[in-house]
Design a protein around this motif. Sequence first.
Motif, PDB file in Angstrom:
ATOM      1  N   ASP A   1      70.613   1.861  25.962  1.00  0.00           N
ATOM      2  CA  ASP A   1      71.313   1.067  25.762  1.00  0.00           C
ATOM      3  C   ASP A   1      70.969  -0.518  25.911  1.00  0.00           C
ATOM      4  O   ASP A   1      71.191  -1.811  26.103  1.00  0.00           O
ATOM      5  N   GLY A   2      69.800  -0.624  25.989  1.00  0.00           N
ATOM      6  CA  GLY A   2      68.435  -1.892  25.961  1.00  0.00           C
ATOM      7  C   GLY A   2      68.230  -2.214  27.254  1.00  0.00           C
ATOM      8  O   GLY A   2      67.398  -2.744  27.503  1.00  0.00           O
ATOM      9  N   ARG A   3      69.123  -1.769  28.214  1.00  0.00           N
ATOM     10  CA  ARG A   3      68.592  -2.646  29.444  1.00  0.00           C
ATOM     11  C   ARG A   3      67.393  -1.784  30.541  1.00  0.00           C
ATOM     12  O   ARG A   3      66.831  -0.744  30.311  1.00  0.00           O
TER      13      ARG A   3
ATOM     14  N   VAL B   1      63.646   3.435  21.252  1.00  0.00           N
ATOM     15  CA  VAL B   1      64.194   3.848  22.393  1.00  0.00           C
ATOM     16  C   VAL B   1      65.105   2.962  22.627  1.00  0.00           C
ATOM     17  O   VAL B   1      66.264   2.838  22.689  1.00  0.00           O
ATOM     18  N   ASP B   2      64.052   1.346  22.731  1.00  0.00           N
ATOM     19  CA  ASP B   2      65.187   0.701  23.741  1.00  0.00           C
ATOM     20  C   ASP B   2      66.698  -0.616  22.679  1.00  0.00           C
ATOM     21  O   ASP B   2      65.766  -0.222  21.894  1.00  0.00           O
TER      22      ASP B   2
ATOM     23  N   ARG C   1      79.147   3.758  17.865  1.00  0.00           N
ATOM     24  CA  ARG C   1      78.685   3.648  19.256  1.00  0.00           C
ATOM     25  C   ARG C   1      77.406   2.464  18.938  1.00  0.00           C
ATOM     26  O   ARG C   1      76.883   2.864  18.243  1.00  0.00           O
ATOM     27  N   ARG C   2      77.728   2.286  20.434  1.00  0.00           N
ATOM     28  CA  ARG C   2      75.965   1.371  20.972  1.00  0.00           C
ATOM     29  C   ARG C   2      75.361   2.482  21.608  1.00  0.00           C
ATOM     30  O   ARG C   2      74.708   3.805  21.634  1.00  0.00           O
ATOM     31  N   GLY C   3      73.749   1.647  20.904  1.00  0.00           N
ATOM     32  CA  GLY C   3      72.748   2.362  21.528  1.00  0.00           C
ATOM     33  C   GLY C   3      73.271   2.741  23.028  1.00  0.00           C
ATOM     34  O   GLY C   3      73.815   2.169  24.170  1.00  0.00           O
ATOM     35  N   GLY C   4      72.373   4.079  23.191  1.00  0.00           N
ATOM     36  CA  GLY C   4      72.984   4.528  24.906  1.00  0.00           C
ATOM     37  C   GLY C   4      74.038   4.803  25.160  1.00  0.00           C
ATOM     38  O   GLY C   4      73.925   5.513  26.336  1.00  0.00           O
ATOM     39  N   GLU C   5      74.607   4.634  23.933  1.00  0.00           N
ATOM     40  CA  GLU C   5      76.159   5.367  23.775  1.00  0.00           C
ATOM     41  C   GLU C   5      77.017   6.457  23.594  1.00  0.00           C
ATOM     42  O   GLU C   5      78.067   6.370  23.209  1.00  0.00           O
ATOM     43  N   GLY C   6      76.200   7.070  22.783  1.00  0.00           N
ATOM     44  CA  GLY C   6      76.562   8.207  21.793  1.00  0.00           C
ATOM     45  C   GLY C   6      76.352   8.225  20.412  1.00  0.00           C
ATOM     46  O   GLY C   6      76.634   8.559  19.283  1.00  0.00           O
ATOM     47  N   ALA C   7      75.081   6.466  20.175  1.00  0.00           N
ATOM     48  CA  ALA C   7      74.716   6.177  18.709  1.00  0.00           C
ATOM     49  C   ALA C   7      74.037   7.826  18.323  1.00  0.00           C
ATOM     50  O   ALA C   7      74.343   7.616  17.545  1.00  0.00           O
ATOM     51  N   VAL C   8      72.669   8.146  18.855  1.00  0.00           N
ATOM     52  CA  VAL C   8      72.153   8.822  18.224  1.00  0.00           C
ATOM     53  C   VAL C   8      72.807   9.995  17.961  1.00  0.00           C
ATOM     54  O   VAL C   8      73.033  10.997  16.704  1.00  0.00           O
TER      55      VAL C   8
ATOM     56  N   ALA D   1      59.696   0.481  36.210  1.00  0.00           N
ATOM     57  CA  ALA D   1      60.823   0.251  35.043  1.00  0.00           C
ATOM     58  C   ALA D   1      61.436   1.956  35.044  1.00  0.00           C
ATOM     59  O   ALA D   1      61.000   3.686  34.644  1.00  0.00           O
ATOM     60  N   LEU D   2      62.991   1.987  34.922  1.00  0.00           N
ATOM     61  CA  LEU D   2      63.261   2.943  34.919  1.00  0.00           C
ATOM     62  C   LEU D   2      64.861   2.809  33.457  1.00  0.00           C
ATOM     63  O   LEU D   2      64.681   1.590  32.976  1.00  0.00           O
ATOM     64  N   LYS D   3      64.674   4.035  32.601  1.00  0.00           N
ATOM     65  CA  LYS D   3      65.289   4.079  32.008  1.00  0.00           C
ATOM     66  C   LYS D   3      66.881   5.743  31.815  1.00  0.00           C
ATOM     67  O   LYS D   3      66.095   5.671  32.040  1.00  0.00           O
ATOM     68  N   VAL D   4      68.039   4.967  30.761  1.00  0.00           N
ATOM     69  CA  VAL D   4      68.694   5.970  30.734  1.00  0.00           C
ATOM     70  C   VAL D   4      68.841   6.645  29.571  1.00  0.00           C
ATOM     71  O   VAL D   4      69.457   5.859  28.661  1.00  0.00           O
ATOM     72  N   PHE D   5      68.937   7.785  29.625  1.00  0.00           N
ATOM     73  CA  PHE D   5      69.515   8.418  28.735  1.00  0.00           C
ATOM     74  C   PHE D   5      70.888   9.380  28.823  1.00  0.00           C
ATOM     75  O   PHE D   5      71.507   9.428  29.338  1.00  0.00           O
ATOM     76  N   ASN D   6      71.218   9.786  27.621  1.00  0.00           N
ATOM     77  CA  ASN D   6      72.609  10.288  26.841  1.00  0.00           C
ATOM     78  C   ASN D   6      72.385  11.538  27.117  1.00  0.00           C
ATOM     79  O   ASN D   6      72.072  11.680  26.144  1.00  0.00           O
ATOM     80  N   THR D   7      73.538  12.281  27.115  1.00  0.00           N
ATOM     81  CA  THR D   7      72.670  13.583  27.534  1.00  0.00           C
ATOM     82  C   THR D   7      73.425  14.218  26.478  1.00  0.00           C
ATOM     83  O   THR D   7      73.010  15.648  25.751  1.00  0.00           O
ATOM     84  N   LEU D   8      74.794  13.262  25.748  1.00  0.00           N
ATOM     85  CA  LEU D   8      75.039  13.339  24.297  1.00  0.00           C
ATOM     86  C   LEU D   8      73.839  13.721  22.993  1.00  0.00           C
ATOM     87  O   LEU D   8      74.364  14.533  22.411  1.00  0.00           O
ATOM     88  N   ASP D   9      73.285  12.913  23.557  1.00  0.00           N
ATOM     89  CA  ASP D   9      72.351  12.362  22.407  1.00  0.00           C
ATOM     90  C   ASP D   9      71.059  13.638  22.200  1.00  0.00           C
ATOM     91  O   ASP D   9      70.405  13.752  21.558  1.00  0.00           O
ATOM     92  N   GLY D  10      70.824  13.922  23.418  1.00  0.00           N
ATOM     93  CA  GLY D  10      70.036  14.935  23.932  1.00  0.00           C
ATOM     94  C   GLY D  10      70.267  16.158  23.187  1.00  0.00           C
ATOM     95  O   GLY D  10      69.501  17.216  22.011  1.00  0.00           O
ATOM     96  N   HIS D  11      71.585  16.302  23.122  1.00  0.00           N
ATOM     97  CA  HIS D  11      71.994  17.277  22.454  1.00  0.00           C
ATOM     98  C   HIS D  11      72.064  17.752  21.104  1.00  0.00           C
ATOM     99  O   HIS D  11      71.761  18.353  20.206  1.00  0.00           O
TER     100      HIS D  11
END
Length: 165
Positions: free
Chosen positions: A24-26, A18-19, A144-151, A35-45
Amino acid sequence: MQISSIDAQNLRLMAFDVDGVMTDGRIYFTPEGEALKVFNTLDGHGLKKLAASGVTLAIITGRNSPMVAKRAADLGIEHVIQGREDKGVALQALAKELGIDSSETGYAGDDEPDVSALEWARLGFAPANAHPCALQAAQHHTQRRGGEGAVREICDAILQQRDSQ
């Protein structure tokens, strides 16, 4: 990123850290200490499309977070292993439980706790901003970087090869 069509066709289990991979690891903290995490919707799709192609998805993370459980539930990911630093052991145990061999397994990770899983899985992926030890252990690196479309990049690369057959 070029993945072998044979590896993509044989893939039955794809697990993600995950992180630093799905995020993005933050980690953000509210004044109350939540604690809050931000996920990318592009990754989810991309994850939904990969699951629809017949690949079993899993999350293996070193932290415990209700947000990870919620995100996994939203995406229909039923295999969620939290609070595990020994990710290679966790991945191997899950694969064994599912009757899946390492040659049918993929893993995406970004740091030292992920190295054993990256080395055990047939397909190992690291995001562009991964720690050098993970980049060395992984066979494939995203642009792409983690959290920015890598998945999503990983999912699309696998699906492209699965669809080419």
